[in-house]
Design an enzyme around this catalytic site. Structure first.
Site, PDB file in Angstrom:
ATOM      1  N   ASN A 181      56.314  24.756  39.004  1.00 26.94           N
ATOM      2  CA  ASN A 181      55.583  23.637  39.607  1.00 26.94           C
ATOM      3  C   ASN A 181      54.941  22.868  38.456  1.00 26.94           C
ATOM      4  O   ASN A 181      53.961  23.304  37.862  1.00 26.94           O
ATOM      5  CB  ASN A 181      54.521  24.176  40.586  1.00 26.94           C
ATOM      6  CG  ASN A 181      53.882  23.069  41.407  1.00 26.94           C
ATOM      7  OD1 ASN A 181      54.247  21.902  41.274  1.00 26.94           O
ATOM      8  ND2 ASN A 181      52.933  23.434  42.252  1.00 26.94           N
TER       9      ASN A 181
ATOM     10  N   HIS B 239      52.793  20.351  37.091  1.00 22.69           N
ATOM     11  CA  HIS B 239      51.662  19.637  37.683  1.00 22.69           C
ATOM     12  C   HIS B 239      51.433  18.269  37.035  1.00 22.69           C
ATOM     13  O   HIS B 239      51.590  18.103  35.822  1.00 22.69           O
ATOM     14  CB  HIS B 239      50.381  20.457  37.536  1.00 22.69           C
ATOM     15  CG  HIS B 239      50.533  21.870  38.014  1.00 22.69           C
ATOM     16  ND1 HIS B 239      50.753  22.209  39.335  1.00 22.69           N
ATOM     17  CD2 HIS B 239      50.511  23.056  37.344  1.00 22.69           C
ATOM     18  CE1 HIS B 239      50.848  23.518  39.447  1.00 22.69           C
ATOM     19  NE2 HIS B 239      50.712  24.055  38.253  1.00 22.69           N
TER      20      HIS B 239
ATOM     21  N   ARG C 264      50.753  14.506  47.146  1.00 17.01           N
ATOM     22  CA  ARG C 264      50.702  14.794  45.701  1.00 17.01           C
ATOM     23  C   ARG C 264      52.055  14.516  45.084  1.00 17.01           C
ATOM     24  O   ARG C 264      53.054  14.342  45.797  1.00 17.01           O
ATOM     25  CB  ARG C 264      50.298  16.255  45.450  1.00 17.01           C
ATOM     26  CG  ARG C 264      51.333  17.252  45.924  1.00 17.01           C
ATOM     27  CD  ARG C 264      51.014  18.690  45.530  1.00 17.01           C
ATOM     28  NE  ARG C 264      52.045  19.599  46.019  1.00 17.01           N
ATOM     29  CZ  ARG C 264      52.098  20.894  45.773  1.00 17.01           C
ATOM     30  NH1 ARG C 264      51.154  21.484  45.045  1.00 17.01           N
ATOM     31  NH2 ARG C 264      53.065  21.637  46.234  1.00 17.01           N
TER      32      ARG C 264
ATOM     33  N   VAL D 263      55.944  24.423  47.413  1.00 16.28           N
ATOM     34  CA  VAL D 263      57.212  24.695  46.708  1.00 16.28           C
ATOM     35  C   VAL D 263      57.943  25.825  47.434  1.00 16.28           C
ATOM     36  O   VAL D 263      59.160  25.768  47.646  1.00 16.28           O
ATOM     37  CB  VAL D 263      56.921  25.070  45.231  1.00 16.28           C
ATOM     38  CG1 VAL D 263      58.194  25.511  44.528  1.00 16.28           C
ATOM     39  CG2 VAL D 263      56.273  23.896  44.502  1.00 16.28           C
ATOM     40  N   GLN D 264      57.161  26.837  47.862  1.00 14.71           N
ATOM     41  CA  GLN D 264      57.762  28.001  48.535  1.00 14.71           C
ATOM     42  C   GLN D 264      58.565  27.568  49.764  1.00 14.71           C
ATOM     43  O   GLN D 264      59.713  27.995  49.972  1.00 14.71           O
ATOM     44  CB  GLN D 264      56.657  28.984  48.989  1.00 14.71           C
ATOM     45  CG  GLN D 264      55.970  29.770  47.895  1.00 14.71           C
ATOM     46  CD  GLN D 264      54.752  29.075  47.289  1.00 14.71           C
ATOM     47  OE1 GLN D 264      54.673  27.850  47.225  1.00 14.71           O
ATOM     48  NE2 GLN D 264      53.798  29.864  46.802  1.00 14.71           N
TER      49      GLN D 264
ATOM     50  N   PHE E  71      49.754  20.274  49.822  1.00 18.16           N
ATOM     51  CA  PHE E  71      49.440  21.692  49.599  1.00 18.16           C
ATOM     52  C   PHE E  71      48.025  21.949  50.080  1.00 18.16           C
ATOM     53  O   PHE E  71      47.056  21.548  49.444  1.00 18.16           O
ATOM     54  CB  PHE E  71      49.587  22.073  48.117  1.00 18.16           C
ATOM     55  CG  PHE E  71      49.475  23.554  47.900  1.00 18.16           C
ATOM     56  CD1 PHE E  71      50.383  24.424  48.506  1.00 18.16           C
ATOM     57  CD2 PHE E  71      48.462  24.097  47.124  1.00 18.16           C
ATOM     58  CE1 PHE E  71      50.276  25.797  48.325  1.00 18.16           C
ATOM     59  CE2 PHE E  71      48.362  25.467  46.938  1.00 18.16           C
ATOM     60  CZ  PHE E  71      49.274  26.319  47.542  1.00 18.16           C
TER      61      PHE E  71
ATOM     62  N   THR F  49      83.032  41.080  16.542  1.00 18.49           N
ATOM     63  CA  THR F  49      82.549  39.928  17.327  1.00 18.49           C
ATOM     64  C   THR F  49      83.303  38.661  16.906  1.00 18.49           C
ATOM     65  O   THR F  49      83.486  37.756  17.709  1.00 18.49           O
ATOM     66  CB  THR F  49      81.026  39.733  17.198  1.00 18.49           C
ATOM     67  OG1 THR F  49      80.713  39.320  15.878  1.00 18.49           O
ATOM     68  CG2 THR F  49      80.263  40.991  17.555  1.00 18.49           C
ATOM     69  N   ASP F  50      83.786  38.625  15.679  1.00 15.56           N
ATOM     70  CA  ASP F  50      84.584  37.473  15.241  1.00 15.56           C
ATOM     71  C   ASP F  50      85.897  37.405  16.018  1.00 15.56           C
ATOM     72  O   ASP F  50      86.364  36.329  16.387  1.00 15.56           O
ATOM     73  CB  ASP F  50      84.849  37.579  13.734  1.00 15.56           C
ATOM     74  CG  ASP F  50      85.460  36.289  13.204  1.00 15.56           C
ATOM     75  OD1 ASP F  50      84.784  35.246  13.271  1.00 15.56           O
ATOM     76  OD2 ASP F  50      86.626  36.324  12.774  1.00 15.56           O
TER      77      ASP F  50
ATOM     78  N   LYS G  19      79.830  38.322  21.153  1.00 15.88           N
ATOM     79  CA  LYS G  19      79.522  37.056  20.483  1.00 15.88           C
ATOM     80  C   LYS G  19      78.758  36.164  21.456  1.00 15.88           C
ATOM     81  O   LYS G  19      79.169  36.001  22.609  1.00 15.88           O
ATOM     82  CB  LYS G  19      80.830  36.367  20.055  1.00 15.88           C
ATOM     83  CG  LYS G  19      80.663  35.419  18.886  1.00 15.88           C
ATOM     84  CD  LYS G  19      80.236  36.131  17.622  1.00 15.88           C
ATOM     85  CE  LYS G  19      80.916  35.603  16.378  1.00 15.88           C
ATOM     86  NZ  LYS G  19      80.588  36.421  15.200  1.00 15.88           N
TER      87      LYS G  19
HETATM   88  N1  AZA Z   1      52.573  26.496  45.808  1.00 14.76           N
HETATM   89  C1  AZA Z   1      52.543  25.155  45.688  1.00 14.76           C
HETATM   90  O1  AZA Z   1      53.460  24.469  46.184  1.00 14.76           O
HETATM   91  N2  AZA Z   1      51.541  24.522  45.009  1.00 14.76           N
HETATM   92  C2  AZA Z   1      50.547  25.268  44.491  1.00 14.76           C
HETATM   93  C3  AZA Z   1      50.544  26.666  44.611  1.00 14.76           C
HETATM   94  C4  AZA Z   1      51.583  27.309  45.306  1.00 14.76           C
HETATM   95  O2  AZA Z   1      51.645  28.545  45.453  1.00 14.76           O
HETATM   96  N3  AZA Z   1      49.427  27.115  43.977  1.00 14.76           N
HETATM   97  N4  AZA Z   1      48.787  26.062  43.489  1.00 14.76           N
HETATM   98  N5  AZA Z   1      49.452  24.925  43.773  1.00 14.76           N
END
Ligand code: AZA
Length: 301
Positions: free
Chosen positions: A255, A257, A177, A228-229, A160, A58-59, A11
């Site tokens: 990400n 934007h 940014r 971000v990575q 970035f 499932t009930d 369920k």
């Molecule tokens: N990682 C980011 O933080 N910004 C980005 C990326 C990325 O891989 N690619 N475009 N903008």
């Protein structure tokens, strides 16, 4: 010729709400959940021979979840998921694994006149606390805990630059940014042998969740993000350090934007680079950055 390669059923979207009333203090606590419970075992004939004699309806699975919620605490969800999963493999000899997914919805206690209110709550965001509990006969209990849908934005402190520039590149490098994402973070616990062992760790689940959440928010706010990575890797490292029982930490960060809008066509208005303050939030496409961070061999010793 064909054969049933794998099968599980159960369920989904079992909606559950439980109130705990402390009669001495008059303070109530609430938990709202959405539960999915899927079973595996010797159930092939229900698919291949139309033989329903092996089917726990499932009930009935849904009913069981409500009965177990009445008989046991539903928090922390890691423990309730273990109780539900273990019930099915212990009650039905032919069921060998149960997969329980619980989404816990936010009900945050209201602050009224500066004081926590005893019985009123608010939904402050769509963020959820999720758990996946897999109980397998003879193999123990695997638990993964998650924060999902934690929507965060910062208006500076994110850069970035230095990425590959070639004939496919139009993105400009930026040293400042807007950074916005919706955090999905998961930490996997060491394997537990049974519900008793999970119960012994009861307090650790809530502590891990609040530590992970604090780390994510602090790192997001304070890191001068190179990407971000890079920021998500720092978050994952810190969660592994704060939660010794966690084996791995996984992140998925979209990400989201926010693009500058060039307005110079209207009377030469400046709204790019250092003059930008009006942006267009982009709904699609978005970057999607994932990672899984584990303890290194050395750290495991
Ligand atoms: N990682 C980011 O933080 N910004 C980005 C990326 C990325 O891989 N690619 N475009 N903008």
């Amino acid at each position: 010729m064909s054969k049933l390669a794998s099968a599980r059923y159960g369920k989904d979207n079992v909606r559950l709400f439980k109130v705990h009333r402390d009669d001495k203090t008059g303070i109530h606590s609430v938990a709202e959940m959405t539960v999915c419970c899927l079973l595996e075992g010797d159930i092939d004939v229900s698919y291949t021979k139309a033989d329903n004699s092996v089917v726990v309806a499932t009930d009935s699975i849904k009913n069981t979840i409500y009965i177990l919620a009445k008989q046991h605490p539903v928090t922390p969800p890691e423990l309730f998921g273990s109780i539900v999963g273990t019930h099915f493999i212990e009650t039905y000899k032919h069921i060998h694994a149960a997969h329980v997914h619980i989404i816990s919805h936010r009900w945050t206690r209201m602050g009224i006149d500066g004081k926590p209110h005893p019985h009123s709550f608010l939904r402050d965001g769509e963020e959820t606390r999720d758990v996946q509990v897999d109980v397998t006969e003879g193999k123990g209990i695997e638990i993964a805990s998650s924060i999902t849908g934690l929507h965060v934005l910062k208006s500076t402190g994110s850069q970035f630059w230095g990425f590959i520039r070639d004939e496919y590149t139009t993105l400009p490098e930026v040293w400042d940014r807007i950074l916005c994402t919706q955090v999905a973070a998961t930490w996997k616990w060491k394997k537990y042998m049974d519900v008793k062992e999970v119960e012994a760790d009861k307090a650790k689940f809530d502590n891990a969740w609040s530590s992970a959440r604090d780390i994510i928010l602090k790192q997001f706010a304070e890191d001068n993000s190179a990407s971000v990575q890079a920021t998500m890797y720092k978050m994952a490292q810190q969660i592994l350090a704060a939660v010794p029982q966690a084996q791995t930490v996984d992140f998925t960060l979209p990400n989201k934007h926010y693009f500058e809008v060039d307005l110079k066509w209207h009377k030469g208005i400046k709204n790019t680079g250092k003059d930008a303050d009006v942006y267009v939030p982009q709904s699609a496409p978005n970057g999607l950055i994932k990672c899984s961070v584990a303890r290194s061999e050395k750290a495991k010793l």
